[in-house]
Design a protein around this motif. Structure first.
Motif, mmCIF file in Angstrom:
data_model
loop_
_atom_site.group_PDB
_atom_site.id
_atom_site.type_symbol
_atom_site.label_atom_id
_atom_site.label_comp_id
_atom_site.label_asym_id
_atom_site.label_seq_id
_atom_site.Cartn_x
_atom_site.Cartn_y
_atom_site.Cartn_z
ATOM 1 N N VAL A 51 0.752 -1.177 -0.080
ATOM 2 C CA VAL A 51 -0.251 -0.020 -0.174
ATOM 3 C C VAL A 51 0.901 1.221 0.039
ATOM 4 C CG1 VAL A 51 -1.850 1.200 1.339
ATOM 5 C CG2 VAL A 51 -1.799 -1.215 1.372
ATOM 6 N N ALA A 52 0.604 2.147 -0.984
ATOM 7 C CA ALA A 52 1.177 3.485 -0.807
ATOM 8 C C ALA A 52 0.248 4.430 -0.291
ATOM 9 C CB ALA A 52 1.631 3.951 -2.198
ATOM 10 N N ALA A 53 0.847 5.260 0.679
ATOM 11 C CA ALA A 53 -0.122 6.332 1.404
ATOM 12 C C ALA A 53 0.764 7.656 1.526
ATOM 13 C CB ALA A 53 -0.547 5.752 2.780
ATOM 14 N N TYR A 54 0.134 8.717 1.006
ATOM 15 C CA TYR A 54 0.759 10.062 1.301
ATOM 16 C C TYR A 54 1.000 10.431 2.599
ATOM 17 C CZ TYR A 54 -3.878 11.955 2.354
ATOM 18 O OH TYR A 54 -5.014 12.097 2.856
ATOM 19 N N VAL A 55 1.935 11.116 2.933
ATOM 20 C CA VAL A 55 2.222 11.605 4.483
ATOM 21 C C VAL A 55 1.404 13.032 4.400
ATOM 22 C CG1 VAL A 55 4.157 12.257 6.081
ATOM 23 C CG2 VAL A 55 4.476 10.300 4.498
ATOM 24 N N SER A 56 0.423 12.991 5.315
ATOM 25 C CA SER A 56 -0.560 14.207 5.185
ATOM 26 C C SER A 56 0.102 15.576 5.567
ATOM 27 C CB SER A 56 -1.770 14.032 5.952
ATOM 28 O OG SER A 56 -1.504 13.547 7.122
ATOM 29 N N LYS A 57 -0.337 16.625 4.880
ATOM 30 C CA LYS A 57 0.044 17.927 5.517
ATOM 31 C C LYS A 57 -1.325 18.550 6.393
ATOM 32 C CE LYS A 57 2.013 20.644 2.821
ATOM 33 N NZ LYS A 57 2.143 21.895 1.884
ATOM 34 N N ALA A 58 -1.269 19.471 6.851
ATOM 35 C CA ALA A 58 -2.258 20.047 7.743
ATOM 36 C C ALA A 58 -3.479 20.257 7.161
ATOM 37 C CB ALA A 58 -1.738 21.187 8.691
ATOM 38 N N ASP A 59 -3.429 20.558 5.807
ATOM 39 C CA ASP A 59 -4.717 20.889 5.048
ATOM 40 C C ASP A 59 -5.118 19.586 4.316
ATOM 41 O OD1 ASP A 59 -2.490 20.778 3.193
ATOM 42 O OD2 ASP A 59 -3.173 22.719 2.311
ATOM 43 N N GLU A 60 -4.639 18.386 4.739
ATOM 44 C CA GLU A 60 -5.311 17.271 3.975
ATOM 45 C C GLU A 60 -5.829 16.187 5.110
ATOM 46 O OE1 GLU A 60 -1.786 16.951 0.485
ATOM 47 O OE2 GLU A 60 -1.331 16.122 2.482
ATOM 48 N N VAL A 61 -6.639 15.270 4.566
ATOM 49 C CA VAL A 61 -7.148 14.229 5.469
ATOM 50 C C VAL A 61 -5.755 13.577 6.127
ATOM 51 C CG1 VAL A 61 -8.068 12.032 5.582
ATOM 52 C CG2 VAL A 61 -9.239 13.791 4.300
ATOM 53 N N GLY A 62 -5.885 13.498 7.345
ATOM 54 C CA GLY A 62 -4.380 12.874 8.113
ATOM 55 C C GLY A 62 -4.375 11.466 7.616
ATOM 56 N N THR A 63 -3.191 10.980 7.544
ATOM 57 C CA THR A 63 -2.921 9.765 7.146
ATOM 58 C C THR A 63 -1.905 9.080 8.245
ATOM 59 O OG1 THR A 63 -0.821 10.509 5.913
ATOM 60 C CG2 THR A 63 -3.162 10.046 4.871
ATOM 61 N N GLU A 64 -1.692 9.848 9.583
ATOM 62 C CA GLU A 64 -0.664 9.065 10.522
ATOM 63 C C GLU A 64 -1.294 7.753 10.974
ATOM 64 O OE1 GLU A 64 1.875 10.051 14.588
ATOM 65 O OE2 GLU A 64 0.509 11.668 13.470
ATOM 66 N N GLN A 65 -2.461 7.687 11.172
ATOM 67 C CA GLN A 65 -3.238 6.453 11.705
ATOM 68 C C GLN A 65 -3.196 5.371 10.683
ATOM 69 O OE1 GLN A 65 -7.324 6.786 13.157
ATOM 70 N NE2 GLN A 65 -7.377 4.667 13.609
ATOM 71 N N LEU A 66 -3.580 5.774 9.375
ATOM 72 C CA LEU A 66 -3.543 4.837 8.572
ATOM 73 C C LEU A 66 -2.320 4.161 8.444
ATOM 74 C CD1 LEU A 66 -5.050 3.355 6.051
ATOM 75 C CD2 LEU A 66 -4.173 5.482 4.732
ATOM 76 N N ILE A 67 -1.111 4.931 8.147
ATOM 77 C CA ILE A 67 0.255 4.385 7.954
ATOM 78 C C ILE A 67 0.433 3.640 9.192
ATOM 79 C CG2 ILE A 67 2.589 5.165 7.976
ATOM 80 C CD1 ILE A 67 1.916 7.610 6.393
ATOM 81 N N ARG A 68 0.085 3.850 10.432
ATOM 82 C CA ARG A 68 0.375 3.021 11.742
ATOM 83 C C ARG A 68 -0.297 1.682 11.323
ATOM 84 N NH1 ARG A 68 2.087 3.651 16.599
ATOM 85 N NH2 ARG A 68 2.527 5.988 16.332
ATOM 86 N N CYS A 69 -1.660 1.510 10.832
ATOM 87 C CA CYS A 69 -2.533 0.435 10.619
ATOM 88 C C CYS A 69 -1.886 -0.298 9.468
ATOM 89 C CB CYS A 69 -3.766 0.857 10.341
ATOM 90 S SG CYS A 69 -4.626 1.481 11.814
ATOM 91 N N ILE A 70 -1.271 0.303 8.574
ATOM 92 C CA ILE A 70 -0.677 -0.374 7.412
ATOM 93 C C ILE A 70 0.449 -1.109 7.724
ATOM 94 C CG2 ILE A 70 0.602 -0.390 5.323
ATOM 95 C CD1 ILE A 70 -1.177 2.337 4.708
#
Length: 209
Positions: A51-70
């Motif tokens: 899975v490829a996921a972007y590293v979110s900026k403050a003005d984007e849907v956050g992906t930190e939790q998603l990356i952790r789950c992956i």
């Protein structure tokens, strides 16, 4: 791209910057949680292993939790690395959650591998491709239309994955993540704007502020 279309895109980008800027930090976190949970329950995610996921900026849907789950699920996680002068993007392996917070930040405010670190990381397209690509955007339509920030990085990258471009690897699912306010009835797009297979955003009852 015509001057008129380019101007229309920039108008939407400015509007979205204002709209997203008006959202509170708490509201962005709330919607990000909803969208993350939606993705984690999707079959596109459940059957994916790379899975490829972007590293979110403050003005984007956050992906930190998603990356952790992956990563914690045992899937291979890849994040984008941008080469500004070359207008090039590659998806490189993120080996642990701890690495995410240690990544340097670019002048754009994007956390990514740099220098020799980038060269030493696994490149998704050279080692088996991707099953799922999670894509950011400035604005979306519900049926998969996407307007980015204007750099064209994702459109070029997704274009490289087409069979007609000579790519022989697996065709990944492409999913955009959006705040509800980013989803519009239509967008000024052209043939260079690669549509996504799916856009996830909170339903109206969950996304009202």
């Amino acid at each position: 791209m015509t001057a008129t279309l380019k101007a229309s895109k920039n108008v939407v980008r400015r509007q979205m910057k204002s709209v997203i800027g008006a959202l509170t930090t708490e509201e962005k976190l709330r919607q990000s949680q909803i969208v993350t949970n939606m993705l984690l329950q999707r079959p596109e995610y459940e059957r994916s292993r790379r899975v490829a996921a972007y590293v979110s900026k403050a003005d984007e849907v956050g992906t930190e939790q998603l990356i952790r789950c992956i990563i914690e699920s045992g899937r291979a996680c890849f994040i984008p690395r941008y080469w500004e002068r070359e207008s090039r993007m590659e998806m490189l392996r993120l080996r642990s959650v701890e690495e995410l917070s240690a990544l340097p930040s670019t002048a754009w405010g994007i956390s990514q591998p740099s220098g020799e670190d980038a060269d030493s990381r696994e490149n998704a397209l050279l080692t088996g491709g991707l099953d799922l690509i999670v894509v950011p955007g400035r604005a979306f339509t519900a049926d998969g239309g996407r307007l980015g920030r204007g750099g064209g990085y994702y459109d070029v990258y997704l274009g490289r994955l087409r069979p007609e471009a000579g790519y022989l690897g697996p065709q990944p699912s492409t999913v955009g993540l959006a705040f509800r306010q980013q989803v519009l009835p239509n967008l000024p797009l052209d043939k260079a704007d690669v549509p996504l297979q799916l856009v996830l955003y909170p339903p109206p009852e969950a996304g009202n502020t």
